[in-house]
Design a protein around this motif. Structure first.
Motif, mmCIF file in Angstrom:
data_model
loop_
_atom_site.group_PDB
_atom_site.id
_atom_site.type_symbol
_atom_site.label_atom_id
_atom_site.label_comp_id
_atom_site.label_asym_id
_atom_site.label_seq_id
_atom_site.Cartn_x
_atom_site.Cartn_y
_atom_site.Cartn_z
ATOM 1 N N THR A 127 48.419 -7.398 -5.588
ATOM 2 C CA THR A 127 47.218 -8.233 -5.582
ATOM 3 C C THR A 127 46.107 -7.578 -4.769
ATOM 4 O O THR A 127 44.931 -7.620 -5.162
ATOM 5 C CB THR A 127 47.531 -9.624 -5.006
ATOM 6 N N ALA A 130 44.600 -4.949 -6.809
ATOM 7 C CA ALA A 130 43.842 -5.553 -7.913
ATOM 8 C C ALA A 130 42.479 -6.058 -7.460
ATOM 9 O O ALA A 130 41.543 -6.143 -8.272
ATOM 10 C CB ALA A 130 44.636 -6.698 -8.535
ATOM 11 N N THR A 131 42.309 -6.356 -6.167
ATOM 12 C CA THR A 131 41.001 -6.812 -5.694
ATOM 13 C C THR A 131 39.968 -5.695 -5.791
ATOM 14 O O THR A 131 38.778 -5.967 -5.982
ATOM 15 C CB THR A 131 41.061 -7.327 -4.242
ATOM 16 N N ARG A 134 39.264 -5.330 -9.520
ATOM 17 C CA ARG A 134 38.438 -6.469 -9.971
ATOM 18 C C ARG A 134 36.964 -6.139 -9.858
ATOM 19 O O ARG A 134 36.156 -6.464 -10.741
ATOM 20 C CB ARG A 134 38.778 -7.707 -9.133
ATOM 21 N N PHE A 139 35.228 -8.581 -12.588
ATOM 22 C CA PHE A 139 35.807 -9.907 -12.803
ATOM 23 C C PHE A 139 35.425 -10.807 -11.624
ATOM 24 O O PHE A 139 35.129 -10.315 -10.535
ATOM 25 C CB PHE A 139 37.327 -9.821 -12.924
ATOM 26 N N GLN A 142 38.450 -14.003 -6.572
ATOM 27 C CA GLN A 142 39.559 -14.965 -6.560
ATOM 28 C C GLN A 142 39.605 -15.636 -5.182
ATOM 29 O O GLN A 142 40.246 -15.139 -4.255
ATOM 30 C CB GLN A 142 40.873 -14.253 -6.879
ATOM 31 N N PRO A 147 45.007 -18.133 -9.522
ATOM 32 C CA PRO A 147 44.025 -17.310 -10.233
ATOM 33 C C PRO A 147 43.031 -18.155 -11.002
ATOM 34 O O PRO A 147 43.378 -19.179 -11.584
ATOM 35 C CB PRO A 147 44.899 -16.479 -11.180
ATOM 36 N N SER A 149 40.571 -16.477 -13.037
ATOM 37 C CA SER A 149 39.969 -15.591 -14.028
ATOM 38 C C SER A 149 41.052 -15.011 -14.929
ATOM 39 O O SER A 149 42.014 -14.420 -14.419
ATOM 40 C CB SER A 149 39.196 -14.457 -13.337
ATOM 41 N N PHE A 152 41.234 -11.286 -14.353
ATOM 42 C CA PHE A 152 42.002 -10.887 -13.174
ATOM 43 C C PHE A 152 43.495 -10.994 -13.439
ATOM 44 O O PHE A 152 44.271 -10.137 -13.004
ATOM 45 C CB PHE A 152 41.620 -11.758 -11.974
ATOM 46 N N LEU A 155 44.497 -8.062 -15.438
ATOM 47 C CA LEU A 155 44.420 -6.884 -14.586
ATOM 48 C C LEU A 155 45.643 -6.789 -13.674
ATOM 49 O O LEU A 155 46.280 -5.728 -13.571
ATOM 50 C CB LEU A 155 43.150 -6.944 -13.744
ATOM 51 N N GLU A 308 37.859 -10.500 -0.060
ATOM 52 C CA GLU A 308 38.989 -9.724 -0.572
ATOM 53 C C GLU A 308 38.962 -8.322 0.033
ATOM 54 O O GLU A 308 37.894 -7.809 0.385
ATOM 55 C CB GLU A 308 38.912 -9.616 -2.095
#
Length: 593
Positions: A127, A130-131, A134, A139, A142, A147, A149, A152, A155, A308
């Motif tokens: 995660t 992924a930020t 993003r 995107f 979050q 979640p 999105s 996201f 992703l 994030e």
């Protein structure tokens, strides 16, 4: 328990997995290996989360400066005096030692819990990575626990799936790549904090210029570690910071999981080398990440509670920050997915590690789409420590206390019974800790030391009542014979391992590549110091910061090209040296230049 013959023991040893055997002398590593290992392991994507969490918890500046020093020192001393001595004397992993001491049932439960803990860590790190992605794909942020999105979610699933496949089938290649990330990550974390100090100074003092240490403390106290939570409540205080810092790795040191690493140490004092991870990662990187998070919150006009890691890294390091978050999160996720697979295989021994990793990985990918996992990471690892450290207390008692109190080590295995005292000494402290947490009588970060101590005392008392006070001469004789035959087996392995071959790569290009990446890191650090020391006003600061972003991005590319090139050349040289010793040539090798 009937005694075995040497031939029977030899056949048993030949049929055992290498992980089930004590480590041989020819497999031991020197001090530098562990200094680098702990530094690389503890400077990763998690540090963005920890640094921001101390800001959110309302730690004061002196709470952080003193509390992190004390807490991390306690962690280092625990590695040195609890984990390392048992690891270097038994030469076993914690899983093998536990299986010998407590039996299959306790081992299966422990392995299962370990698999869950490492899976959660992996999910959090996916995660975190992924930020950053993003932001690249634009995107929505979050900000909720769940979640919000679809982009996201897709992703995180795609990125997580790649991480799981690599951990299952390509771990060696990734581990090789991850081994070079440590120095770069340390420099980037330090640089990110340095670059944002003038911005924080402008917010607190109205100037970007610091006149000395006092200004740094003022900035830290006024804008970062204020002693108050974002809601204005009183913070956790000095003892809270000490507790969290000591507890953050408690499952590894007091819980003895790092026996699996330190069994390869030549000396038990190598436990002190965990300081490279505790003080570079859990001190420098946490403080730096706190500054990065607080400054980013001011720049973006967002609460730090919803920021994030990708956003923080972008403000502090520019586009190179994306690489820090992605690489730091990915390498940590893959290492822990691999560990989760090993632990899971202990629960389901009929399945291969790859298959178990894929099964656990599916759950990890699902969990990775929920941001609450990484946002609550500090509490999660603290709870993990509480759950796992009783096993460390039990094994400490088994190895050190039982013999000194006239009892027999490995008594349950000798007697051929289930080690009920181990289960009780694990379950009772956990139940009491759960009651204290649910009733709100004690914070989580205070609980692991009393839980460890209670499990130790309970195990000694219960083991004495249930058979540890008896003698088992046949069982002890079998273990002595097993140890002797393992030494013979290791002697044969050492002869075949070519430990007498000099595999050091002294070629000119290899040395040049090493100089290149060292100088490259120095240039990145120097560019960050220019931002700190040469920014006379906000306009100059922004110019220097933008220039640093370019240096950091280009420097990151140069670093990985040079460092990975050096690594590949050294690895190939080692293979060729060993092949020449055998009188053969490895496939695809070329003459040394």
């Amino acid at each position: 328990m009937s005694r075995r013959t040497p031939d029977e023991v030899d056949r048993r040893i030949a049929g055992m997995d290498s992980e089930q055997l004590p480590v041989g002398k020819h497999e031991l590593h020197g001090a530098g290996h562990f200094a680098g290992l702990y530094a690389a392991e503890n400077v990763a994507g998690t540090e963005f989360v920890f640094g921001a969490t101390f800001v959110i918890l309302g730690a004061g500046i002196w709470d952080v400066i003193i509390g992190l020093a004390v807490g991390n020192l306690l962690a280092v001393l625990t590695y040195r005096f609890i984990t390392a001595p048992i690891a270097t004397r038994t030469r076993m992993s914690v899983y093998t030692f536990l299986d010998r001491a407590a039996g299959r049932t306790t081992s299966a439960l422990y392995n299962g819990l370990n698999a869950v803990v490492f899976a959660v860590i992996s999910a959090a790190m996916i995660t975190v990575s992924a930020t950053a992605l993003r932001l690249i794909f634009d995107f929505p942020a979050q900000t909720e626990a769940y979640p919000t999105s679809v982009g996201f979610i897709v992703l995180a699933i795609v990125f997580g799936s790649v991480a799981v496949l690599v951990a299952a089938f390509g771990f060696n290649a990734l581990a090789e790549f991850a081994s070079i990330c440590g120095p770069w990550l340390m420099v980037m974390f330090a640089a990110g904090g340095i670059v944002l100090v003038p911005k924080a100074a402008d917010e607190a003092l109205g100037t970007t210029v610091l006149s000395g240490w006092g200004d740094f403390i003022t900035i830290g106290g006024d804008t970062v570690f204020t002693g108050r939570t974002p809601d204005g409540a009183e913070g956790i205080g000095l003892l809270g910071v000490i507790g969290y810092a000591w507890a953050a790795n408690s499952f590894a040191h007091a819980g003895l999981i790092d026996m699996s690493l330190l069994r390869y140490a030549k000396k038990s004092w190598y436990g002190y080398l965990s300081a490279t991870g505790m003080f570079l990662g859990h001190y420098m990187a946490w403080v730096s990440a706190g500054f990065m998070g607080a400054a980013t919150a001011a720049i973006t006009m967002q609460s730090i509670t919803v920021l994030e890691p990708g956003q923080v890294a972008l403000q502090a390091l520019g586009y190179a920050g994306f690489a820090v978050v992605i690489v730091g999160g990915w390498t940590t996720a893959n290492a822990n997915l691999y560990r989760a697979g090993l632990a899971g295989q202990g629960v389901f021994p009929r399945f291969s590690r790859a298959k178990v990793t894929l099964l656990i990985g599916g759950l990890v990918v699902i969990a990775a789409v929920f941001p609450f996992i990484y946002r609550g990471y500090l509490n999660l690892v603290t709870y993990a420590g509480i759950a796992l450290v009783p096993i460390g207390g039990i094994l400490f008692a088994e190895y050190w206390l039982l013999p000194r109190l006239g009892m027999t080590r490995y008594w349950a295995r000798y007697k051929g019974v289930q080690n009920v005292p181990a289960l009780l000494a694990w379950g009772i402290p956990l139940a009491l800790a759960a009651v204290l947490l649910i009733a709100g009588l004690a914070p989580a970060y205070y609980l692991f030391p009393p839980v460890w101590l209670l499990s130790t005392v309970l195990y000694v008392l219960l083991a004495r009542m249930m058979g540890a006070a008896e003698r088992y001469p046949d069982g002890e004789a079998d273990d002595e014979l097993f140890a002797e035959r393992v030494d013979v087996f290791h002697t044969q392995q050492a002869r075949e391992a070519h430990t007498d071959v000099d595999t050091r790569d002294r070629r000119a290009l290899t040395r040049v590549l090493k100089v290149v990446w060292i100088v490259d890191l120095a240039v990145i650090a120097a560019a960050a110091l220019v931002v700190l020391l040469a920014s006379s006003d906000i306009t100059a600061y922004e110019a220097h910061r933008d220039r640093f972003f370019v240096v950091a991005a280009v420097g990151t590319v140069i670093y990985f090209l040079a460092a990975y090139g050096e690594l590949r050349r050294r690895t190939a040289h080692t293979r060729r040296s060993l092949a020449r010793r055998d009188g053969s040539s490895p496939a695809g090798s070329r003459p040394a230049d």
